[in-house]
Design an enzyme around this catalytic site. Structure first.
Site, short mmCIF file in Angstrom:
data_model
loop_
_atom_site.label_atom_id
_atom_site.label_comp_id
_atom_site.label_asym_id
_atom_site.label_seq_id
_atom_site.Cartn_x
_atom_site.Cartn_y
_atom_site.Cartn_z
N LYS A 141 0.84 -1.21 0.00
CA LYS A 141 0.00 0.00 0.00
C LYS A 141 0.87 1.25 0.00
O LYS A 141 0.66 2.17 -0.78
CB LYS A 141 -0.92 0.02 1.24
CG LYS A 141 -1.91 -1.12 1.29
CD LYS A 141 -2.81 -1.02 2.51
CE LYS A 141 -2.08 -1.18 3.83
NZ LYS A 141 -1.45 -2.48 4.03
N THR A 142 1.85 1.26 0.90
CA THR A 142 2.73 2.43 0.97
C THR A 142 3.49 2.59 -0.34
O THR A 142 3.71 3.69 -0.83
CB THR A 142 3.68 2.30 2.18
OG1 THR A 142 2.89 2.14 3.36
CG2 THR A 142 4.56 3.52 2.33
N ASP B 75 -1.65 7.81 3.72
CA ASP B 75 -1.22 6.47 4.15
C ASP B 75 -1.84 6.17 5.52
O ASP B 75 -2.21 7.09 6.24
CB ASP B 75 0.33 6.44 4.24
CG ASP B 75 0.86 5.00 4.20
OD1 ASP B 75 0.07 4.06 4.04
OD2 ASP B 75 2.10 4.83 4.33
N GLU B 76 -1.94 4.91 5.88
CA GLU B 76 -2.47 4.49 7.18
C GLU B 76 -3.82 5.16 7.45
O GLU B 76 -4.08 5.66 8.55
CB GLU B 76 -1.48 4.85 8.32
CG GLU B 76 -0.07 4.33 8.12
CD GLU B 76 0.12 2.88 8.52
OE1 GLU B 76 -0.87 2.25 8.98
OE2 GLU B 76 1.24 2.37 8.38
N GLN C 252 -5.49 -3.19 10.87
CA GLN C 252 -4.35 -2.58 11.55
C GLN C 252 -4.71 -1.28 12.24
O GLN C 252 -3.85 -0.45 12.52
CB GLN C 252 -3.23 -2.31 10.55
CG GLN C 252 -2.61 -3.59 9.98
CD GLN C 252 -1.41 -3.27 9.11
OE1 GLN C 252 -0.37 -2.84 9.59
NE2 GLN C 252 -1.55 -3.47 7.82
N ARG D 216 5.13 -7.54 10.91
CA ARG D 216 6.37 -6.77 10.70
C ARG D 216 7.50 -7.68 10.24
O ARG D 216 8.54 -7.22 9.78
CB ARG D 216 6.83 -6.06 12.00
CG ARG D 216 5.87 -5.03 12.60
CD ARG D 216 5.39 -4.05 11.60
NE ARG D 216 4.09 -4.43 11.07
CZ ARG D 216 3.59 -3.96 9.93
NH1 ARG D 216 4.26 -3.12 9.19
NH2 ARG D 216 2.40 -4.34 9.50
#
Ligand code: ATP
Ligand code: MG
Length: 694
Positions: free
Chosen positions: A30-31, A211-212, A242, A626
């Site tokens: 996504k980033t 983002d996020e 998330q 992660r």
């Protein structure tokens, strides 16, 4: 621009003229879509400065700019890449005037706010003040002012807080200051109530990327809507699984509302995970499975099965830390299933639920002489000596900043006593002046002795003089010379040595001061990226311009970039990042999920507990995802509850990962092997070095 993107990613990157939501699980790129889309927009003819990419932290902004530079070169310097807060600062500095805000307003950080609230509410108890702060912050995030808060207050306690909030608002106005919540709330007001400002920003920004997105709050969503207007050219990327900042007001409603508010929303799902092995991804998918689904998602990896996820049990935290160290040493010594070796310290991360858990791991790492950094811990800017210097800088920028005035006038002590300051304070509030303005008032001599007055005047003139000179500094060398002179002038080094009993401590504080000055100077020279994103590019700036953005930064994060060290981090601060080897520690029932009844002052309705548990589960999901190559999850048979040690069980999340039932018992040979390998490595490094020296 399609290199290194799959079809779905390309679709997101090429969709330029309308609202776009990329909704996908962890590690699905996504980033990466955001960075590539910046490049694509520029390629399609949009000027770099008309693109805004909003990240969750300053550090993420710095990283994104680096990545964008790799793709599009220098043009990346002009793109607005920053957090919502930094964007708010930029808007308020440019246009806050229409709301009566001076462009040189100060930004109060959390510690400043606690101080003001203590004063406004008449308490010396920091815990009480922080509770007020929390409530006020939630109200502000709901878009309420003190009068509106009073109207919805449920009980006497809340009514008291609403009253304190009113006094708090008055003070912020008097100090020409804003707090962090205002950095979102005031820009929103600005956009909503001033058509010309809204039009200006809508024309200014051709595309906004976020983002996020799952961790934005209601006010941030409103800001986004105002910024993009009717054309709705934006790209939001996020993962409902998330969302881990619900406790701070982030809301998944922002995801739910998007398709309703923008009926022509293009929704793109990404399904391939490029980060983790199948074994790790399976554990992640299993853990998140019990949570209710906002949007169904599937994730697969083509990176192969990889090493099984390890569960490590330990007697207590010390033992757990020892085992983590042994694991790092043994991984560094060997090669993995694919034959790759991982000798770099930066390939390793130890992640935990709460800040205080870091200490024992730090000790163990120090003992083993392994280099590490703690991210998301106590901030550099919270140190007393740095706050001292920042108070002076803030005062130069904004003379009305009373808290900064009080700190600067008394640090180091210059013979202006408490009594004098109190009289000055009374006088100032009587005439509705800031302390600094009051100091030069013609009527002040009637309330102060000549001696007290001359001390104050001298200080006032000195501040004016410094402010004048600071404005003239351009570039790093100038700034460095100015700061050195000033510190010598006020005798700051001596002040540190006088104030500290231990010389060693004073010396380390002085080192921090030097480091801070150096960093300020580099920023003036445009040598390091302005992570707060308030000014852009690498042009030279004067000290005052740089000083204005300090409150936004919480670490000297730019310095961390190239460090080859092990990372210790909270799960919250690990969001968006990745490491080849991850250890999740303290995965013990009661710690993760955090036991609600360990926490004083919360209501425990069943619904509340269920919602909290879901957020804890998402936190575990963030932690697991992660990891790229190996993951170890550890728990302890005893855990701390207050001062006591109580018996503990593995976290329910360990069972939910659905691993093979065999837990890996500690094998003493593993440790021995690791030590031997480490020793052999050091010996060969030493002999190579001595050979090189010959
Ligand atoms: P998170 O949910 O944790 O924020 P994300 O969805 O933002 O993750 P990224 O960080 O963008 O994911 O990507 C994860 C990793 O996969 C990165 O190392 C990235 O470089 C890599 N990656 C992403 N897309 C691709 C691709 N199409 N080809 C190869 N590697 C990719
Ligand atoms: Mg990401």
């Amino acid at each position: 621009m399609s290199a290194g993107l799959n079809l779905a990613q390309q679709e997101a990157v090429n969709f330029l003229h309308g609202p776009c939501l990329v909704l996908a699980g962890a590690g699905s790129g996504k980033t990466r879509v955001i960075t590539h889309k910046i490049g694509r927009l520029i390629q399609a003819g949009l000027e770099p400065k008309r693109i805004a990419a909003i990240t969750f932290t300053n550090k993420a902004a710095t990283e994104m700019r680096e990545r964008a530079k790799g793709l599009i070169g220098k043009a990346a310097n002009e793109v607005v890449i920053c957090t919502f807060h930094a964007l708010g600062v930029r808007m308020l500095r440019q246009d806050g005037g229409v709301m009566g805000l001076k462009p040189q307003f100060s930004i109060m950080d959390s510690a400043d706010v606690t101080g003001i609230l203590k004063d406004a509410g008449g308490t010396t108890d920091a815990a009480t003040a922080r509770q007020w702060q929390w409530t006020i912050s939630l109200w502000k995030n709901m878009g309420l002012n003190s009068a509106q808060a009073m109207a919805i207050a449920k009980d006497d306690n809340e009514r008291t807080i609403a009253k304190i909030m009113a006094r708090y608002e008055e003070r912020l106005t008097a100090y020409q200051s804003v707090d962090f919540d205002d950095l979102i709330g005031l820009p929103l007001k600005l956009l909503q109530e001033h058509d010309e400002v809204r039009t200006k920003w809508q024309n200014q920004l051709g595309h906004v990327l976020v983002d996020e997105y799952q961790d934005t709050n209601a006010t941030q969503y409103e800001v986004l809507k105002c910024l993009v207007g009717e054309k709705a050219r934006f790209t939001a990327v996020g993962d409902d699984d998330q969302s881990i900042y619900g406790w701070r007001g982030a809301t998944l409603d922002n995801l739910r509302k998007l398709p309703q508010d923008f009926p022509n929303l293009k929704v793109i799902k990404l399904e391939q995970n490029y980060r983790s092995t199948s074994a790790i991804l399976r554990a992640a998918n299993n853990v998140i499975q019990p949570n209710p689904k906002l949007f169904p998602k599937t994730l697969f990896s083509e990176l192969g099965e990889g090493e099984p996820v390890r569960v490590v049990d330990a007697d207590n935290e010390e033992h757990e830390a020892e085992r983590a160290v042994a694991r790092i040493q043994s991984l560094r010594a060997g090669t993995d299933a694919a034959g790759a070796s991982h000798r770099e310290f930066k390939d390793f991360a130890i992640l935990y639920r709460a800040n205080h858990q870091a200490r024992i791991f730090e000790k163990a790492l120090r003992k083993a002489q392994l280099p590490y950094k703690v991210s998301g811990g106590q901030s550099f800017f919270d140190r007393a000596e740095i706050r001292d210097l920042c108070a002076w800088l803030r005062l130069w920028v904004n003379n009305d900043d009373d808290p900064a005035f009080l700190r600067a006038v008394t640090t180091p002590k210059r013979g202006i006593g408490h009594q004098t300051l109190q009289s000055l304070g009374v006088f100032a509030s009587q005439y509705k002046l800031s302390l600094f303005e009051a100091l030069f008032s013609n009527s002040l001599p009637s309330v102060l002795s000549t001696r007290a007055l001359s001390g104050l005047h001298e200080f006032g003139r000195y501040v004016n003089d410094l402010e004048f000179r600071a404005r003239l500094t351009t570039g790093a060398e100038d700034a460095r010379a100015f700061l050195t002179d000033w510190l010598k002038d006020i005798g700051y080094e001596k002040h540190l040595y006088d104030a500290e009993d231990s010389e060693k401590l004073a010396a380390s504080r002085w080192t921090n001061v030097m480091e801070f000055c150096d960093w300020m100077a580099q920023r003036c020279g445009g040598e390091i990226d302005d992570a707060a994103g308030v000014s852009i590019g690498s042009e030279k700036k004067n000290l005052l311009e740089v000083a204005q953005t300090i409150a936004l930064l919480s670490t000297l994060s730019e310095r961390e970039k190239d460090q080859n060290v092990i990372t210790l981090s909270t799960l919250h601060a690990s969001k968006g990042l990745e490491w080849p080897h991850v250890m999740l520690v303290g995965v013990t029932e009661g710690m993760l999920p955090f036991r609600l009844d360990d926490e004083p002052g919360t209501e425990h309705t069943n619904e509340n507990i269920a919602v909290r548990l879901q957020e804890e589960r998402r936190l575990m999901y963030v932690g697991i995802t992660r990891a790229q190559r190996t993951l170890a999850v550890s728990w302890t048979r005893k855990r701390k509850k207050g001062r006591e040690l109580i018996a503990a069980q593995p976290s329910r999340f360990i069972a939910e990962m659905g691993l093979d039932k065999t837990t890996v018992k500690e094998d003493p040979r593993e440790k021995l092997k690791a030590l031997r390998a480490e020793f052999a490595q050091r010996a060969s490094a030493a002999s190579a070095e001595s050979a090189a020296n010959k």
